[in-house]
Design an enzyme around this catalytic site. Sequence first.
Site, PDB file in Angstrom:
ATOM      1  CG  ASN A 216      -0.210  -0.071   2.505  1.00  0.00           C
ATOM      2  OD1 ASN A 216       0.556   0.822   2.837  1.00  0.00           O
ATOM      3  ND2 ASN A 216      -0.404  -1.153   3.259  1.00  0.00           N
ATOM      4  CG  ASP A 285      -6.816  -5.029   6.353  1.00  0.00           C
ATOM      5  OD1 ASP A 285      -6.408  -4.957   7.535  1.00  0.00           O
ATOM      6  OD2 ASP A 285      -7.328  -4.071   5.743  1.00  0.00           O
ATOM      7  CE  LYS A 295       7.781 -12.257 -14.077  1.00  0.00           C
ATOM      8  NZ  LYS A 295       8.514 -11.620 -15.169  1.00  0.00           N
ATOM      9  N   PRO A 313      -2.811 -11.658  10.699  1.00  0.00           N
ATOM     10  CG  PRO A 313      -0.819 -12.127  11.831  1.00  0.00           C
ATOM     11  CD  PRO A 313      -1.467 -12.230  10.486  1.00  0.00           C
ATOM     12  CG  ASP A 314      -5.628  -6.376  14.627  1.00  0.00           C
ATOM     13  OD1 ASP A 314      -4.674  -5.766  15.169  1.00  0.00           O
ATOM     14  OD2 ASP A 314      -6.686  -5.822  14.282  1.00  0.00           O
ATOM     15  CB  ILE A 315       0.475  -6.729  14.792  1.00  0.00           C
ATOM     16  CG1 ILE A 315       0.824  -7.595  13.575  1.00  0.00           C
ATOM     17  CG2 ILE A 315       1.660  -6.615  15.743  1.00  0.00           C
ATOM     18  CD1 ILE A 315       1.806  -6.962  12.604  1.00  0.00           C
ATOM     19  CG  PHE A 331      -1.598   5.888  13.727  1.00  0.00           C
ATOM     20  CD1 PHE A 331      -0.844   5.748  14.875  1.00  0.00           C
ATOM     21  CD2 PHE A 331      -1.589   7.106  13.054  1.00  0.00           C
ATOM     22  CE1 PHE A 331      -0.079   6.807  15.351  1.00  0.00           C
ATOM     23  CE2 PHE A 331      -0.830   8.168  13.517  1.00  0.00           C
ATOM     24  CZ  PHE A 331      -0.070   8.023  14.669  1.00  0.00           C
ATOM     25  CE  LYS A 345      -9.973   1.060  12.016  1.00  0.00           C
ATOM     26  NZ  LYS A 345      -9.263   1.445  10.810  1.00  0.00           N
ATOM     27  CE  LYS A 349      -7.397  -2.362  14.922  1.00  0.00           C
ATOM     28  NZ  LYS A 349      -6.538  -3.256  14.148  1.00  0.00           N
TER      29      LYS A 349
HETATM   30  O1  C5P Z   1      -7.761  -2.891  11.643  1.00  0.00           O
HETATM   31  P1  C5P Z   1      -7.228  -1.653  11.046  1.00  0.00           P
HETATM   32  O2  C5P Z   1      -6.206  -1.898   9.961  1.00  0.00           O
HETATM   33  O3  C5P Z   1      -8.273  -0.730  10.559  1.00  0.00           O
HETATM   34  O4  C5P Z   1      -6.505  -0.882  12.253  1.00  0.00           O
HETATM   35  C1  C5P Z   1      -5.443  -0.025  12.120  1.00  0.00           C
HETATM   36  C2  C5P Z   1      -4.551  -0.119  13.319  1.00  0.00           C
HETATM   37  O5  C5P Z   1      -4.268  -1.468  13.642  1.00  0.00           O
HETATM   38  C3  C5P Z   1      -3.189   0.499  13.056  1.00  0.00           C
HETATM   39  O6  C5P Z   1      -2.690   0.961  14.299  1.00  0.00           O
HETATM   40  C4  C5P Z   1      -2.382  -0.672  12.544  1.00  0.00           C
HETATM   41  O7  C5P Z   1      -0.984  -0.496  12.730  1.00  0.00           O
HETATM   42  C5  C5P Z   1      -2.918  -1.824  13.365  1.00  0.00           C
HETATM   43  N1  C5P Z   1      -2.949  -3.108  12.649  1.00  0.00           N
HETATM   44  C6  C5P Z   1      -2.152  -4.152  13.061  1.00  0.00           C
HETATM   45  N2  C5P Z   1      -2.204  -5.360  12.429  1.00  0.00           N
HETATM   46  C7  C5P Z   1      -3.063  -5.552  11.388  1.00  0.00           C
HETATM   47  C8  C5P Z   1      -3.882  -4.513  10.972  1.00  0.00           C
HETATM   48  C9  C5P Z   1      -3.799  -3.298  11.614  1.00  0.00           C
HETATM   49  O8  C5P Z   1      -1.354  -3.974  13.997  1.00  0.00           O
HETATM   50  N3  C5P Z   1      -3.095  -6.730  10.791  1.00  0.00           N
END
Ligand code: C5P
Length: 411
Positions: A216, A285, A295, A313-315, A331, A345, A349
């Site tokens: 991105n 995501d 390739k 995974p959502d870190i 953020f 959010k 989270k």
């Molecule tokens: O879930 P979303 O992408 O909308 O949330 C954004 C926030 O979550 C940011 O702080 C981003 O760094 C964190 N994030 C993360 N891991 C992901 C997706 C988002 O830590 N897979």
Amino acid sequence: MSERSDLLGKHIVLGLTGGIACYKSAELVRLLVKAGATVQVVMTEAAQAFITPVTMQALSGRAVATSQWDAREPNNMAHINLSREADAILVAPASADFMAKLVLGRADELLSLTCLARPRERCPLLIAPAMNREMWSHPATQRNVQTLHADGTILLGPDSGDQACGETGDGRMNEPADLVADLTAFFQPKILRGQRLLITAGPTFESIDPVRGITNHSSGKMGFALARAAVEAGAEVTLVAGPVHLPTPRGVRRIDVMSALQMQDAVLPVASEHDVFIATAAVADWRPASLSQHKIKKEGKKVAPTFELTENPDILAAVAALPKAPYCVGFAAESENLLEHARAKLLRKRIPLIIGNLGPATFGHDDNALLVVDATDQRQLPEDGGRADKLVLARELMVELARRLNLHPAN
Ligand code: C5P
């Protein structure tokens, strides 16, 4: 674009002593003035053998002080007047001989006299050593370094690398831009001293095959600005960066990663050792469910290939759920309804603080506009609702953080 004047209102006495690095001090004056400082140059006799006072006068816009016997000073006390007006004295380059003079408290020419006569409580002395590597590593110089530390003198550098004499090693004067960054950091209040911050920044890159991937537009600038601001505020900072081409802020420990999984592997094991986690990264995501070993070729294919995606995974959520979770800041990059999305959010989270911004207005820009959102409140940064340089915003976020962590301002 918003302008940043990191040293606005600061008056710096810049001392030059004898060394080839004097040529870098011309650039240093230019950068100090550009950063908003007023600069009074003082040169020793040896310094004038390397660069002329004419050059330094033209760049600083002030006559260079070279003698303690200058009768133009109404009270004939240049050494007193110089430091009484200054916010700091920076000696760059500082030769081995000049360091030895400082150690002994000698005062036989204007610069050493000014350093000795300065009011130590309000006029700090910073020096940027510059000399041949043998001179730097000599036990006499190293002894002097210890004494200078003990006397409260701040040493900036030296750097390591190629030397004017053709040798390679420790003793190069720090680059002018680094000296300005260090001086700027020096003046920032140490509101996060002793705190350990973990910050993610930039995009992630999710490989499709060995040459292609999904990513991105995140530039990493906001996260890198936060890392710099945190170090300036006295914190110990680990920055986990996705693929970006940004220089590492001075004093920051940087870990480079590519994918979301790598970012998670870098963050999760160490998160609990930190006091604060700031997730600035625009983590992808989804990633391709499987990685093609080779390739994917176009030739001979009638239809374009399709990919199955799997969720990353959502870190941030994972760190927030740790038994010993640090204070978590997220953020939210949105394109509309900032407050609504940011608050959703925050709840999803389970984090105490989220910073909202508009994606297209932040990605790649040097400035930004933020909305600081917690469970009950929100406020704009900058407060006038306009835009500000990302480093300026980052410094304001550090103040916000220190307040929320109940840290007492200490300088
Ligand atoms: O879930 P979303 O992408 O909308 O949330 C954004 C926030 O979550 C940011 O702080 C981003 O760094 C964190 N994030 C993360 N891991 C992901 C997706 C988002 O830590 N897979």
